[in-house]
Structure formats: C-alpha cells, structure tokens
Scaffold this motif. Structure first.
Motif, PDB file in Angstrom:
ATOM      1  N   VAL A 110       0.847  -1.199   0.000  1.00 33.34           N
ATOM      2  CA  VAL A 110       0.000   0.000   0.000  1.00 33.34           C
ATOM      3  C   VAL A 110       0.880   1.246   0.000  1.00 33.34           C
TER       4      VAL A 110
ATOM      5  N   SER B 180       2.473   1.758  -3.383  1.00 32.85           N
ATOM      6  CA  SER B 180       1.536   2.243  -4.394  1.00 32.85           C
ATOM      7  C   SER B 180       1.200   3.714  -4.170  1.00 32.85           C
ATOM      8  N   LEU B 181       1.059   4.112  -2.931  1.00 32.60           N
ATOM      9  CA  LEU B 181       0.764   5.522  -2.647  1.00 32.60           C
ATOM     10  C   LEU B 181       1.905   6.438  -3.072  1.00 32.60           C
TER      11      LEU B 181
ATOM     12  N   SER C  46      -6.223   3.170  -3.782  1.00 34.25           N
ATOM     13  CA  SER C  46      -5.476   1.988  -3.372  1.00 34.25           C
ATOM     14  C   SER C  46      -6.408   0.785  -3.392  1.00 34.25           C
TER      15      SER C  46
END
Length: 156
Positions: A115, A118-119, A128
C-alpha cells in the motif's frame, strides 16, 4: 454493463476480457469504440466509469484511458510508476496490489508495504486497491492491514 447503466449507480464497473488477448490495432478498431459507447452512456446517466482489464496492459494504457473511463484499474503486472508517467497526474488510477502473493498469501506487513509503495507512485488521483478481485481465502488481517495503511482505524 447496460444493466448497470440503467440502474444509475454512482460508478459503473466494466470488465474488459478482450483487450490483452488481441493485437492493439484490433483493440482500437473493435473494442475501444464499444467501450466509448458504454462510458458515454454512463456519463449521460450521471455516473462515473471504471475500467478493469486483467493482465499486463502497459502497452494499452493510452488506449484504455481513451475509452472515456473515469477510473482505470491496473492489474498487478502493470507498473504504477509507468502508468502514471504514461497517463499523467490527472488520470485516476486504481489498484495494482497483487491479489494472490500479497493480499491472500502475504502477511499484514507485506500488505502495508505494498500500500505504501503504491501511494508513493499513485499521486493524488489514485485509489489503493488490489489489482483484481480479492480471493475469498484472503485473511481478514490482510484486509485490515490495507485499511490501516490508508489511515482507517476501527471504530472511526
């Protein structure tokens, strides 16, 4: 998709199972015009469109975005960094966390790391999510880890 459009939800999810299985020129000729019609209808109904294509869609990113979708789902094989570079900061991207190796088979720490990664590359126009459907056998602890990594705390 038409039944979804008629029901007038806020977001209509369209799954495209063809685009990664045919050459890009055939996709542009046969699939893209039909997807545009679907997303035009979604917009006319006042909704937003969300397009999902399984697999590595890196070579198709511009075409998929040209479909008129408002949200483009990215499966795990697609680099979020490359998608952002190709489509720019305004394209709303969603996904690309591996549904099996991270969400289902990974540990909560693996989910949190995915996560956060990806952020880092998603920019402000990012949702997300897993790259595809969450397998039923996914541990609840991993789903909680994703929520917590996004700032959600139980009871709030």
């Amino acid at each position: 998709a038409w039944a979804q459009v008629e029901a007038a939800p806020d977001v209509v999810w369209v799954g495209d199972q063809l685009s990664t299985r045919i050459p890009p020129d055939l996709n542009r000729r046969f699939v893209l015009p039909r997807e545009r019609r679907v997303f035009d209808a979604v917009h006319e109904a006042g909704g937003l469109g969300r397009l999902h294509v399984c697999g590595d869609t890196t070579a198709l990113l511009k075409d998929l975005w040209a479909s008129g979708t408002d949200i483009l789902d990215l499966d795990a094989p697609v680099s979020l960094r490359e998608a952002r570079r190709t489509l720019g900061p305004a394209a709303v991207l969603c996904g690309n966390i591996d549904t099996v190796s991270v969400m289902m088979k990974g540990k909560p720490a693996d989910v949190r790391k995915a996560v956060q990664e990806s952020l880092k590359h998603g920019s402000r126009a990012f949702i997300s999510a897993a790259g595809c459907e969450i397998p039923e056998a996914t541990p609840h602890a991993n789903l909680r880890a994703q929520s917590e990594a996004l700032g959600w705390k139980p009871g709030k």
